[in-house]
Motif scaffolding. Structure first.
Motif: not given
Length: 305
Positions: A159-161, A219-238, A302-305
């Protein structure tokens, strides 16, 4: 690495799965996931700078590759780098992504470059083969690699800075069967899912050099040095009643569940599955109006600082 004429007898990866044999199933799933993925791709590229490079790691049959190409086309272009370890999948993804990249309308010509890279992420560093990128997308690929924490660190390195890693892992197990299918004991879907989960644990245990990843992906993303770590989920609904593509997908999905479950599934359930997969049986899934597809996929960001 544009040209790749590799004669692999079997495109097995570290997980022991013959992914080339699952190409048709992957394409089926891509078709059904397409609309949901378009929304995700637009959301992810919205924050990127002009003309960005986007990495699709473990691109499979190319479903998300197409969505990323379309999203970049709509905002002026960029480069999508496709990475996979299985030549047949990489070829398939490259074909559909390039088709999406070259469409023209009266007012615009899409300007998205598509670059395929054949690589094994367990032994090759993404930054050396494809990076740096403003967005790295990796969907359900890290859990197939021996050392998942090291794999996340490798993706972060690419990931680029200021750029983003989007890791699609986990969510809610997909459902496609009614609770009582009319034959055998009710609750078959839950028992299939439990057997699949047992298989997954065994698959991880049998992967050479496997390292357990404790805790959640954030936790894995934060441990790897990323910041602003968050998540969202999306549905596939048929929902039911399904279109035929959903029935066909359900038949393949049930066959795969039964295959990986093996002896973990009770003999009575195996008999039920055999009936559901038999085109001559009245209970055949491919003709039923009560099958459906509902799943929730989680994307960890997660974003790379």
């Amino acid at each position: 690495m544009a040209a790749h004429s590799h004669n692999h007898a079997h495109a097995h990866t570290h997980d022991g799965i013959d992914w080339s044999s699952r190409l048709d199933s992957l394409r089926q799933a891509d078709e059904l996931d397409a609309e949901a993925r378009r929304v995700v791709a637009r959301r992810l590229v919205r924050v990127l700078p002009d003309n960005p490079t986007v990495l699709d790691v473990g691109c499979g049959a190319g479903g998300m590759s197409v969505a990323l190409v379309e999203a970049l086309s709509a905002r002026g272009g960029g480069t999508v780098v496709l990475v996979d370890a299985v030549p047949e999948l990489l070829d398939a993804a490259t074909g559909v992504a390039r088709s999406a990249a070259t469409y023209e309308t009266d007012t615009t010509t899409a300007t998205v470059r598509v670059r395929p890279v054949l690589a094994d992420l367990a032994t090759e560093r993404p930054v050396e083969i494809a990076g740096p990128a403003q967005l790295v997308w990796a969907s359900n690929v890290v859990h197939h690699l021996p050392d998942q924490r090291a794999a996340v660190a490798g993706l972060v390195e690419a990931v680029a800075p200021g750029g983003w890693l989007a890791l699609a892992e986990g969510g809610l197990s997909g459902k496609f069967l009614p609770f009582d299918v009319g034959i055998g004991e009710p609750g078959l879907q839950e028992r299939l899912t439990a057997a699949r989960d047992q298989w997954f644990v065994r698959m991880r245990e049998n992967t050479a050099g496997a390292v357990r990843l404790h805790g959640g992906w954030n936790l894995a993303l934060s441990a790897a040095g990323l910041v602003d770590v968050t998540a969202f989920s999306y549905l596939v609904d048929h929902p039911a009643p399904p279109k035929q593509a959903v029935r066909d997908w359900a038949v393949n999905q049930l066959a795969w569940f039964a295959d990986v479950a093996g002896d973990a599934l009770h003999p009575a359930d195996r008999r039920t599955v055999k009936q559901l997969l038999d085109p001559q049986d009245p209970a055949f899934l491919g003709l039923r109006d009560d099958v459906f597809l509902l799943t929730a996929n989680t994307v960890h960001l997660g974003r790379k600082p």
